[in-house]
Design an enzyme around this catalytic site. Sequence first.
Site, PDB file in Angstrom:
ATOM      1  N   ASP A 225       0.858  -1.179   0.000  1.00  0.00           N
ATOM      2  CA  ASP A 225       0.000   0.000   0.000  1.00  0.00           C
ATOM      3  C   ASP A 225       0.894   1.229   0.000  1.00  0.00           C
ATOM      4  O   ASP A 225       2.120   1.098  -0.121  1.00  0.00           O
ATOM      5  CB  ASP A 225      -0.974  -0.007   1.186  1.00  0.00           C
ATOM      6  CG  ASP A 225      -2.337   0.543   0.788  1.00  0.00           C
ATOM      7  OD1 ASP A 225      -2.456   1.778   0.655  1.00  0.00           O
ATOM      8  OD2 ASP A 225      -3.281  -0.254   0.593  1.00  0.00           O
ATOM      9  N   HIS A 278      -3.560   4.290  -3.788  1.00  0.00           N
ATOM     10  CA  HIS A 278      -2.814   3.546  -2.764  1.00  0.00           C
ATOM     11  C   HIS A 278      -1.434   3.131  -3.282  1.00  0.00           C
ATOM     12  O   HIS A 278      -0.981   2.012  -3.031  1.00  0.00           O
ATOM     13  CB  HIS A 278      -3.609   2.309  -2.316  1.00  0.00           C
ATOM     14  CG  HIS A 278      -4.874   2.638  -1.590  1.00  0.00           C
ATOM     15  ND1 HIS A 278      -4.908   2.931  -0.241  1.00  0.00           N
ATOM     16  CD2 HIS A 278      -6.153   2.738  -2.025  1.00  0.00           C
ATOM     17  CE1 HIS A 278      -6.158   3.192   0.121  1.00  0.00           C
ATOM     18  NE2 HIS A 278      -6.938   3.087  -0.942  1.00  0.00           N
ATOM     19  N   GLU A 349     -10.745   3.902  -4.382  1.00  0.00           N
ATOM     20  CA  GLU A 349     -10.468   5.150  -3.660  1.00  0.00           C
ATOM     21  C   GLU A 349      -9.543   6.131  -4.391  1.00  0.00           C
ATOM     22  O   GLU A 349      -8.611   6.683  -3.816  1.00  0.00           O
ATOM     23  CB  GLU A 349      -9.929   4.835  -2.262  1.00  0.00           C
ATOM     24  CG  GLU A 349     -10.945   4.111  -1.396  1.00  0.00           C
ATOM     25  CD  GLU A 349     -10.509   3.964   0.045  1.00  0.00           C
ATOM     26  OE1 GLU A 349     -11.361   4.129   0.924  1.00  0.00           O
ATOM     27  OE2 GLU A 349      -9.318   3.662   0.296  1.00  0.00           O
TER      28      GLU A 349
END
Length: 603
Positions: A225, A278, A349
Amino acid sequence: MAYFRLYAVLLAVASSVAAVKVNPLPAPRHISWGHSGPKPLSDVSLRTERDTDDSILTNAWNRAWETIVSLEWVPAGIEAPIPEFDEFPTSTPSASAAATRSKRANVPIQFVDVDVEDWDADLQHGVDESYTLDAKAGSDAIDITAKTVWGALHAFTTLQQLVISDGNGGLILEQPVHIKDAPLYPYRGLMVDTGRNFISVRKLHEQLDGMALSKLNVLHWHLDDTQSWPVHIDAYPEMTKDAYSARETYSHDDLRNVVAYARARGIRVIPEIDMPAHSASGWQQVDPDIVACANSWWSNDNWPLHTAVQPNPGQLDIINPKTYEVVQDVYEELSSIFTDDWFHVGGDEIQPNCYNFSTYVTEWFQEDPSRTYNDLMQHWVDKAVPIFRSVSDSRRLVMWEDVVLNTEHADDVPTDIVMQSWNNGLENINKLTERGYDVIVSSADFMYLDCGRGGYVTNDDRYNEQTNPDPDTPSFNYGGIGGSWCGPYKTWQRIYNYDFTLNLTNAQAKHVIGATAPLWSEQVDDVNISNLFWPRAAALAELVWSGNRDAKGNKRTTLFTQRILNFREYLLANGVMAATVVPKYCLQHPHACDLNYDQTVLH
């Protein structure tokens, strides 16, 4: 009348389980017990029609038998009616039946005979995992039949829970038994995150042990990540400069070790490289220009300017051509190590503000003022998906649902890409299946195992609150979520009671291929990973193996209670450090800790 109805329900339950103490998890789809008495086991040998030396099947049986012998398991949680009622009817037979039992008990079980139809079936999505198990009165063998080796492995893990100590140094099956079993869903998984915090190979093995015992068959491995890149890449060895330390990295041998350990237990490992969001650590070491906003303030305190939903920011630059060169090199190298046909490529996201830091993206928008962030996401899909497909004709991709359902989304995402749904529960499952996508259910409101443990971001003024601002209304520190965005904590009952195909048409329901319970690791490492997965993951395991309802369609949560409490003890006995979920009093006094006296309240 209510008393009679409740007693009748409990009596029916009692009659079905009174003969035995064992209560295997997940509950088999069909199980029937005989009445002729205990069957002793001697040193049980595996017999097959094929030479299986050094095979997955032989090794699995050796592990199972070693576990059976070494544990001398005694069930810790036995199903019984709510305490106010008389004890369950005993299974003590008449004198004549006892004599018959004694004679039959003289024939010990010495063999496990396994008949596998297709020895060569690979461990891939949709492989047949069904099995039957027969231990007949008077027979010296347990008969197992399975379409594939992978079904036979499930038979072994069931058998492990059926064989118990006789209290005198021996082992018994309490009664002859017939089981016919198969999973409801082909995809039954857990997700481990090694990007936020490192998890050792030893602890990954421990999770795989728990998964095998509960018949979960997919480890979704979220490798990296923004916070760290722990995976060695030959093409770009500099990427692990963003590991937390040289010790907290995975070599190629480590990755292969986990894949092999999982496969030996019938578990697929599906890797995830989360892209394009990410994505800071690792990538920025190759070339800072392929990462946008890595040096920005994440700006939760000024939300209109935020570049990430948590520290630290960073997203792959979608317009920079070099991004795709590096992505291809990393993806192809990892695809050569992970043997599964499936690969998870992220997609969640995206934060638009991040790309304000990218010259490539801002100039791209300036070239055509009609372009939107949806167009930007479509550019990613159009450029990246062909790279992801190129490694194999059998490659199937998984993405988080955001790429289709987020405010910033791609308008044309191929429907053969599997969507993992984590937001808005039934609503998003309905939207995705209605559009024809196959769906892995990971709804945060039911299945996020990290939720409900407070926040982790520091210098947080919200905690500086000395009095309750409104006693009549839950707030951040008083009856609220306390910094956990997805609170409250998801108990095993919350997981088990999830009817994730509710209100879907039959055609839509066929697109739901299973479920995965994620454990994001912002507050997880080797110390607590097993406590946070187990035994709650066992609730998911039964939900997707045999369901949460009985043959009449009634919720069977109350009957699952003793099964999961007992299974927690079984996990501990097998070296899986499962958390305490009740005072031991509840384990030893079935249903004494129930909230509702009426055992049909969940029907």
